[in-house]
Scaffold this active site. Structure first.
Site, PDB file in Angstrom:
ATOM      1  N   ARG A   1      14.393 -14.048 -50.973  1.00 15.45           N
ATOM      2  CA  ARG A   1      14.366 -14.896 -52.172  1.00 15.45           C
ATOM      3  C   ARG A   1      15.666 -15.704 -52.322  1.00 15.45           C
ATOM      4  NH1 ARG A   1      10.917 -11.176 -56.423  1.00 15.45           N
ATOM      5  NH2 ARG A   1       8.962 -12.199 -55.902  1.00 15.45           N
TER       6      ARG A   1
ATOM      7  N   LYS B   1      -7.833  -3.502 -56.219  1.00 17.55           N
ATOM      8  CA  LYS B   1      -8.765  -3.675 -57.331  1.00 17.55           C
ATOM      9  C   LYS B   1      -9.463  -5.019 -57.302  1.00 17.55           C
ATOM     10  CE  LYS B   1      -6.406  -0.995 -60.877  1.00 17.55           C
ATOM     11  NZ  LYS B   1      -5.653  -1.218 -62.117  1.00 17.55           N
TER      12      LYS B   1
ATOM     13  N   GLY C   1       3.574 -10.655 -52.449  1.00 17.75           N
ATOM     14  CA  GLY C   1       3.259  -9.246 -52.663  1.00 17.75           C
ATOM     15  C   GLY C   1       3.005  -8.524 -51.357  1.00 17.75           C
TER      16      GLY C   1
ATOM     17  N   GLY D   1       2.400 -12.502 -58.419  1.00 19.86           N
ATOM     18  CA  GLY D   1       1.540 -12.922 -59.536  1.00 19.86           C
ATOM     19  C   GLY D   1       1.365 -14.432 -59.574  1.00 19.86           C
TER      20      GLY D   1
HETATM   21  P1  AMP Z   1      -3.019  -5.078 -54.380  1.00 19.63           P
HETATM   22  O1  AMP Z   1      -1.739  -4.777 -55.097  1.00 19.63           O
HETATM   23  O2  AMP Z   1      -4.210  -5.174 -55.251  1.00 19.63           O
HETATM   24  O3  AMP Z   1      -2.894  -6.198 -53.373  1.00 19.63           O
HETATM   25  O4  AMP Z   1      -3.317  -3.760 -53.545  1.00 19.63           O
HETATM   26  C1  AMP Z   1      -2.480  -3.291 -52.540  1.00 19.63           C
HETATM   27  C2  AMP Z   1      -2.680  -1.816 -52.413  1.00 19.63           C
HETATM   28  O5  AMP Z   1      -4.044  -1.537 -52.168  1.00 19.63           O
HETATM   29  C3  AMP Z   1      -1.907  -1.225 -51.261  1.00 19.63           C
HETATM   30  O6  AMP Z   1      -0.958  -0.324 -51.753  1.00 19.63           O
HETATM   31  C4  AMP Z   1      -2.979  -0.507 -50.452  1.00 19.63           C
HETATM   32  O7  AMP Z   1      -2.560   0.763 -49.999  1.00 19.63           O
HETATM   33  C5  AMP Z   1      -4.115  -0.346 -51.437  1.00 19.63           C
HETATM   34  N1  AMP Z   1      -5.407  -0.199 -50.760  1.00 19.63           N
HETATM   35  C6  AMP Z   1      -5.970  -1.043 -49.899  1.00 19.63           C
HETATM   36  N2  AMP Z   1      -7.129  -0.538 -49.421  1.00 19.63           N
HETATM   37  C7  AMP Z   1      -7.276   0.674 -49.996  1.00 19.63           C
HETATM   38  C8  AMP Z   1      -8.279   1.689 -49.890  1.00 19.63           C
HETATM   39  N3  AMP Z   1      -9.323   1.549 -49.095  1.00 19.63           N
HETATM   40  N4  AMP Z   1      -8.124   2.814 -50.661  1.00 19.63           N
HETATM   41  C9  AMP Z   1      -7.050   2.939 -51.450  1.00 19.63           C
HETATM   42  N5  AMP Z   1      -6.075   2.021 -51.594  1.00 19.63           N
HETATM   43  C10 AMP Z   1      -6.185   0.891 -50.867  1.00 19.63           C
END
Ligand code: AMP
Length: 398
Positions: A37, A205, A355, A378
């Site tokens: 950054r 999610k 991220g 974000g």
């Molecule tokens: P995000 O912050 O929504 O981009 O999510 C990233 C996180 O999702 C990472 O820490 C991953 O370990 C988690 N993740 C991805 N696939 C899975 C899965 N199949 N089960 C549990 N966690 C997951």
């Protein structure tokens, strides 16, 4: 409407008040563990110095509670900046808009840099509405420059009220080269893509990415889904997901997206499942929608990884946001690695959202083989949702 950049204003003998995102990760000894950054802000800072101006930098770091807290001092970032600028006089003020900052701004000469202390040491920063604080900061510069992409989706004082006050005083308010570049890739390239245009979306999610999926289905040729959010789609298709991470209350929404997406929305065909959330659990590859009880999906399977890699290699524009599985926990990093490798190997214009996907591409050593890695988590998601930012909208048009 494109915004004026720092290159459009005369900065000779002027002081540029620049909002940067120096929210850098620190280790226990307060060493900066990732200086990306700070490095990304350098061209804009150097431009001002090389053209006879002085720079006053504002940033937040961490989440102090609206009062000074040495644990969140910008000193490590200021030290890193001094090191990277080699030979430039870089000072740190003891406060943000207090007497020390005011004295140091007054003494600043062309070619020098002053870093103000963490803007979040002030209750007015987050509220965005302390007139005295806003006015004091606005008085520190002849020109305002927003070079803090990671914070562009916020309207905190240093992002919004301060440039507004400076504009009201007739001062130029422009974007820096980093924000210009981020907007160019995250909006212009996406609105006018070379085709095929493929998006890969993963992560934990579906609720975080609904608006991104919805917006990208409108502009992409294919939207490939991975990560835990694939299991909510699996449920929507009547599949079995065992103990996989799902959002039951989002199943109806997933159904709507499947209907809306048609052939454009591509879901995994196989899953790498484990009987425990750990790297050395018992594992099996199953067809998507056939995860047995006692197992959870932790990554896309090899067939899906190969198919996604093939679609990526044939694409002319690729956008990636979110890992395909639990990439922090080998061997469930395989799907994420395969996608990253395919992006690195392709000739497409490739844009990596901030991220986790930015961290993954850096970790795997592919950062130099992609077109753009966003500095904003974000903020890059909101851009992919098709939103524009009030903090950028208010700046001067070309
Ligand atoms: P995000 O912050 O929504 O981009 O999510 C990233 C996180 O999702 C990472 O820490 C991953 O370990 C988690 N993740 C991805 N696939 C899975 C899965 N199949 N089960 C549990 N966690 C997951």
């Amino acid at each position: 409407m494109p915004k004026q950049t720092i290159a459009d204003v005369d900065v000779a003998s002027k002081t540029v008040l620049m909002r940067v995102d120096f929210n850098v990760p620190l280790d226990d000894n307060k060493n900066v563990t990732d200086d990306r950054r700070v490095r990304m802000a350098l061209p804009t800072i150097r431009h001002v110095l090389d053209n006879g101006g002085a720079v006053v930098l504002m940033s937040h770091l961490g989440r102090p509670k609206g009062a000074p807290d040495p644990a969140f001092s910008l000193k490590p970032a200021a030290d890193k900046l001094r090191e990277l600028l080699g030979g430039v006089d870089v000072q740190l003020a003891a406060d943000t808009a207090g007497p020390d900052a005011e004295a140091k701004v007054g003494a600043l000469r062309p070619g020098q840099v002053l870093v103000l202390e963490n803007v979040r040491f002030n209750a007015g920063e987050k509220k965005g509405g302390d007139d005295a604080y806003n006015a004091k900061l606005a008085s520190f510069g002849d020109v305002y420059c927003n070079n803090a992409f990671g914070t562009c989706h916020r309207t905190q004082a240093s992002m919004y009220a301060v440039p507004k006050a400076m504009k009201a005083a007739g001062k130029p308010a422009v974007v820096g080269f980093l924000v210009e570049k981020e907007i160019q890739y995250l909006t212009d390239t996406i609105q006018n893509p070379q085709r095929p245009f493929v998006a890969i979306l993963g992560g934990a999610k579906v609720s975080d990415k609904i608006n991104v999926i919805d917006n990208l289905l409108g502009v992409c040729d294919r939207v490939l889904i991975g990560g835990a959010m694939a299991y909510t789609f699996s449920l929507a298709q009547g599949g079995k997901v065992g103990g996989s991470l799902v959002e039951k209350d989002k199943v109806d929404l997933a159904k709507e997206l499947i209907e809306k997406g048609g052939d454009k929305l591509v879901l995994p065909t196989d899953t790498h499942a484990g009987d425990d959330f750990s790297g050395d659990c018992n594992k099996m590859i199953v067809k998507a929608g056939e995860v047995p009880d006692g197992y959870e999906g932790l990554d896309i399977g090899p067939e899906t990884a190969a198919y996604y890699a093939q679609l990526v290699k044939a694409a002319k524009t690729v956008v990636w946001n979110g890992p395909m599985g639990v990439f922090e926990m080998p061997p469930f990093d395989a799907g994420t690695k395969a996608v990253a490798q395919a992006i690195a190997d392709s000739d497409a214009t490739s844009i990596i959202g901030g991220g986790d996907s930015a961290a993954a591409i850096e970790q795997l050593g592919f950062a130099d083989q992609v077109t753009h890695v966003s500095t904003g988590g974000g903020a890059s998601l909101e851009m992919l949702e098709g939103k524009s930012f009030a903090s950028v909208e208010l700046l001067d048009d070309k």
